[in-house]
Design an enzyme around this catalytic site. Structure first.
Site, short mmCIF file in Angstrom:
data_model
loop_
_atom_site.label_atom_id
_atom_site.label_comp_id
_atom_site.label_asym_id
_atom_site.label_seq_id
_atom_site.Cartn_x
_atom_site.Cartn_y
_atom_site.Cartn_z
N SER A 7 0.85 -1.11 0.04
CA SER A 7 -0.20 -0.20 0.10
C SER A 7 0.88 1.06 0.04
CB SER A 7 -1.13 0.05 1.28
OG SER A 7 -1.33 1.37 1.22
N HIS A 49 -1.14 -1.15 -4.25
CA HIS A 49 -2.30 -0.89 -3.86
C HIS A 49 -2.53 0.37 -3.59
CE1 HIS A 49 -6.01 -2.19 -1.23
NE2 HIS A 49 -5.57 -1.13 -0.38
N ASP A 94 -4.67 3.67 -2.13
CA ASP A 94 -5.62 3.71 -1.05
C ASP A 94 -6.20 5.42 -1.52
OD1 ASP A 94 -6.00 1.54 0.46
OD2 ASP A 94 -3.99 1.94 1.18
N MET A 129 -8.69 8.29 -0.63
CA MET A 129 -9.45 8.63 0.66
C MET A 129 -9.98 9.99 0.41
SD MET A 129 -7.38 7.12 3.82
CE MET A 129 -6.59 5.50 3.70
N HIS A 137 -8.23 1.12 -4.36
CA HIS A 137 -9.13 0.80 -3.20
C HIS A 137 -9.92 2.08 -2.92
CE1 HIS A 137 -9.46 -0.08 1.40
NE2 HIS A 137 -10.63 -0.17 0.94
N MET A 165 -12.05 4.51 -0.93
CA MET A 165 -12.56 4.79 0.35
C MET A 165 -13.36 6.05 0.10
SD MET A 165 -9.59 3.24 2.73
CE MET A 165 -8.68 3.36 1.36
N MET A 173 -11.56 -5.84 4.93
CA MET A 173 -10.94 -5.13 5.96
C MET A 173 -10.39 -5.53 7.17
SD MET A 173 -10.12 -2.51 3.82
CE MET A 173 -9.20 -1.55 5.26
N ASP A 201 -6.66 -6.49 4.13
CA ASP A 201 -5.86 -5.16 4.16
C ASP A 201 -6.15 -4.67 5.51
OD1 ASP A 201 -5.11 -2.66 3.83
OD2 ASP A 201 -6.75 -1.98 2.31
C1 DX5 Z 1 -6.49 1.49 5.49
C2 DX5 Z 1 -5.77 1.19 4.12
C3 DX5 Z 1 -4.82 0.16 4.11
C4 DX5 Z 1 -3.59 0.57 4.87
C5 DX5 Z 1 -2.71 -0.79 5.18
O1 DX5 Z 1 -7.28 2.49 5.29
O2 DX5 Z 1 -6.92 0.73 3.23
O3 DX5 Z 1 -4.45 -0.26 2.74
O4 DX5 Z 1 -2.64 1.30 4.16
O5 DX5 Z 1 -1.80 -0.34 5.87
P1 DX5 Z 1 -0.79 -1.11 6.96
O6 DX5 Z 1 -0.40 -2.19 6.40
O7 DX5 Z 1 0.05 -0.36 7.56
O8 DX5 Z 1 -2.22 -1.62 7.80
ZN ZN Z 2 -6.29 -0.27 1.21
#
Ligand code: DX5
Ligand code: ZN
Length: 220
Positions: free
Chosen positions: A12, A37, A39, A41, A70, A72, A142, A180
């Site tokens: 990620s 990956h 993320d 947001m 991903h 969010m 998750m 994740d």
């Molecule tokens: C959380 C993200 C994850 C996160 C994982 O909202 O979706 O992808 O970055 O990070 P670690 O491995 O540090 O928990």
């Molecule tokens: Zn993620």
């Protein structure tokens, strides 16, 4: 004989240095990552803001690895075509953001030419997405509440991973199960044992002395 899927690692980039994202992604590729990956947001669905479509488009130019996006965000249906056009290979959307529209949004992603996936938060039961699972290329469980990297793995979600893997195998489908949040060497083993075959990992990889070694360990 039941086919055992090879485990893939999806680092990620939430844990990367955003000021040099291109180099970070190239380094992950050299270190043996199977996909990247991303993320995304929006500060509404989750209490944090990261990056969006342009980041995906720019990263598309620096790596040939699949970009696993991903989302969010609220109203992902307004953005999935744009992420697909930017070069996202896989787009995952949260049940909690789509609710009754989940199946439609998954079809919309496929229509846009990307692979699709449904995501459930730690407190959402498998039953919420059971009907949509056959539409998915991947299901993401998750193992932390989304929003931040570096959180502690919630081990009670392993039961849901088992349930989803059994459901997929029972239907005879070839669907990836991704997990994740809070993945390290120890939790990676638990997640794999439960049936996850794609492991997302942020902090564990980025904080490791050797990223390549850590990716190797998580895969082994
Ligand atoms: C959380 C993200 C994850 C996160 C994982 O909202 O979706 O992808 O970055 O990070 P670690 O491995 O540090 O928990
Ligand atoms: Zn993620």
């Amino acid at each position: 004989m039941k086919k055992v899927k090879k485990v893939k690692i999806a680092p990620s980039i939430l844990s990367a240095d955003f000021s040099k994202m291109g180099e970070e992604v190239r380094s992950l590729e050299e270190c043996g990552a199977d996909m990247i990956h991303c993320d995304v947001m929006d500060g509404v669905f989750v209490p944090n803001i990261t990056f969006g479509i342009k980041m995906v488009a720019d990263l598309r130019k620096v790596t040939s690895l699949p970009l696993d996006c991903h989302l969010m965000i609220v109203h992902p249906e307004n953005f999935v075509e744009k992420f697909a056009a930017a070069g996202a290979d896989i787009i995952t959307v949260h049940y909690e953001a789509c609710k009754d529209n989940l199946a439609d949004v998954l079809k919309q992603i496929k229509g846009a030419g990307a692979r699709c996936g449904a995501v459930i938060n730690p407190d959402t039961p498998v039953s919420a997405i059971a009907n949509a699972i056959p539409l998915c290329d991947m299901v993401l469980v998750m193992s932390v509440f989304p929003g931040f990297g570096g959180q502690k793995f919630i081990s009670s979600v392993l039961e849901k991973v088992r349930e989803i893997r059994a459901l997929i195998d029972g239907l005879g489908l070839d669907i990836d199960v991704q997990i994740d949040g809070g993945i390290n060497e120890e939790t990676a083993a638990l997640a794999r044992e439960a049936g996850a075959n794609i492991l997302v990992s942020g902090n564990t990889i980025f904080k490791a002395e050797s990223r390549a070694e850590m990716i190797g360990k998580l895969k082994a």
